[in-house]
Design a protein around this motif. Sequence first.
Motif, PDB file in Angstrom:
ATOM      1  N   VAL A 153      37.684  23.204 -70.785  1.00  0.00           N
ATOM      2  CA  VAL A 153      37.161  24.724 -71.560  1.00  0.00           C
ATOM      3  C   VAL A 153      36.455  25.206 -69.662  1.00  0.00           C
ATOM      4  O   VAL A 153      36.446  26.349 -69.941  1.00  0.00           O
ATOM      5  CB  VAL A 153      36.088  24.133 -72.467  1.00  0.00           C
ATOM      6  CG1 VAL A 153      35.399  25.530 -72.988  1.00  0.00           C
ATOM      7  CG2 VAL A 153      37.370  23.915 -72.884  1.00  0.00           C
ATOM      8  N   THR A 156      38.550  26.515 -67.481  1.00  0.00           N
ATOM      9  CA  THR A 156      39.153  28.114 -67.844  1.00  0.00           C
ATOM     10  C   THR A 156      38.199  28.893 -67.857  1.00  0.00           C
ATOM     11  O   THR A 156      38.352  29.834 -67.711  1.00  0.00           O
ATOM     12  CB  THR A 156      39.418  27.727 -69.405  1.00  0.00           C
ATOM     13  OG1 THR A 156      40.666  26.815 -69.896  1.00  0.00           O
ATOM     14  CG2 THR A 156      39.677  29.064 -69.921  1.00  0.00           C
ATOM     15  N   GLU A 319      42.855  29.483 -74.298  1.00  0.00           N
ATOM     16  CA  GLU A 319      41.947  30.737 -73.635  1.00  0.00           C
ATOM     17  C   GLU A 319      41.280  30.911 -74.691  1.00  0.00           C
ATOM     18  O   GLU A 319      40.098  31.270 -74.269  1.00  0.00           O
ATOM     19  CB  GLU A 319      43.175  31.761 -73.113  1.00  0.00           C
ATOM     20  CG  GLU A 319      42.252  32.898 -72.054  1.00  0.00           C
ATOM     21  CD  GLU A 319      43.495  34.322 -71.513  1.00  0.00           C
ATOM     22  OE1 GLU A 319      42.773  34.732 -71.753  1.00  0.00           O
ATOM     23  OE2 GLU A 319      44.126  33.542 -71.000  1.00  0.00           O
ATOM     24  N   SER A 322      38.650  28.681 -75.559  1.00  0.00           N
ATOM     25  CA  SER A 322      37.883  28.281 -74.569  1.00  0.00           C
ATOM     26  C   SER A 322      35.910  29.963 -74.343  1.00  0.00           C
ATOM     27  O   SER A 322      35.154  29.618 -74.476  1.00  0.00           O
ATOM     28  CB  SER A 322      38.535  28.106 -73.101  1.00  0.00           C
ATOM     29  OG  SER A 322      38.717  27.250 -73.758  1.00  0.00           O
ATOM     30  N   SER A 326      32.307  29.188 -75.729  1.00  0.00           N
ATOM     31  CA  SER A 326      31.625  29.813 -74.545  1.00  0.00           C
ATOM     32  C   SER A 326      30.249  30.683 -75.169  1.00  0.00           C
ATOM     33  O   SER A 326      29.799  31.210 -74.584  1.00  0.00           O
ATOM     34  CB  SER A 326      32.189  30.259 -73.540  1.00  0.00           C
ATOM     35  OG  SER A 326      32.765  29.494 -73.130  1.00  0.00           O
TER      36      SER A 326
END
Length: 330
Positions: A153, A156, A319, A322, A326
């Motif tokens: 993560v 990415t 993706e 991630s 965040s």
Amino acid sequence: MQIMKKYFLFFAVTAFILSCDKKTDKNSNLKILPDSNGRISTLNVVVDNNLWEGAVGNAIRDSLAKPTEGLPQDEPVFNISHLPPKTFSGFTTKGRNILIAQLGDENQFSMQENVYAKPQKVVFVVGKTESDLIHLIRQNSDKIIDNFKSGDVIETIRRINKSLLSDKSLKDSLGIYLPLPTAYRYATKTKSFFWIRKTIQEGHMNIVTYELPYRDFSNEQDVLNFVIKTRDSIGKERIPGPTDGSYLITEEAYSPFINKDMLDGRTCWETKGTWEVKGDFMAGPYVSYLIDDKTNKRLLVLEGFVFAPSALKRDNVFELESILRSVKFL
């Protein structure tokens, strides 16, 4: 026993040589490690050939290359590359995710960072017998996966941060920040609902986010029922399909996976499953986060879904996952 000691000595000596061989900053006395390498969701496993080809190898593959939850077709959690101990030197030590398994005099399990390169996650597993080694691997498989995935993560997002979409819509309307790459574009933008899309060769990747009135839940099944009902309602109202009257819903044939977690200090429920379009032939995987935002007296929904027929989708979903994981509340 001599064989066990030989391999234990090999890794001890290898670690010592590598640590001594690294350059040092004279001013800070800190090791200067080389940059790591490797694709997202890949794992290098360093283990003796005989162990790899037997029950220990089976335990590693069963635990770490098992099917990823929530995908319409089987794709492994990690793509695993096997490295015999004698080949583990130089370039091969720079992988971002490394599992080292061996026989030794004591049972040991440890997770370390930036051992041979940076950023890097290295898991060491030592068993007195093959049965001990297998037990340690199976017992700690969730920890191992979470450890490597957390590093993926971060990597990415590091790559995404090189080219971010400059837009304050989410901040101004929902009070959140998401690291959105420039490849994403708004499909729908209102005061309370956002649909963001990225075109890929096989189809498209999507993010939707919106807020709901705050409420409590009595149990996990209550949460899951609410998530499905809300998804289907929002899909009908906001996410039309390609033909008149078609819209996105949760696929009824498969029950989603659900897991309680934390995002930016807030309790959330992660669900993973598959979606379909009612009235048309479209489907794919999704990951959704229902966030308990008591501070702002609301529930916040973050969801990503992928449409890529006949293509592998694990990396696309990761993706999206991630980006959503965040999230920052402003």
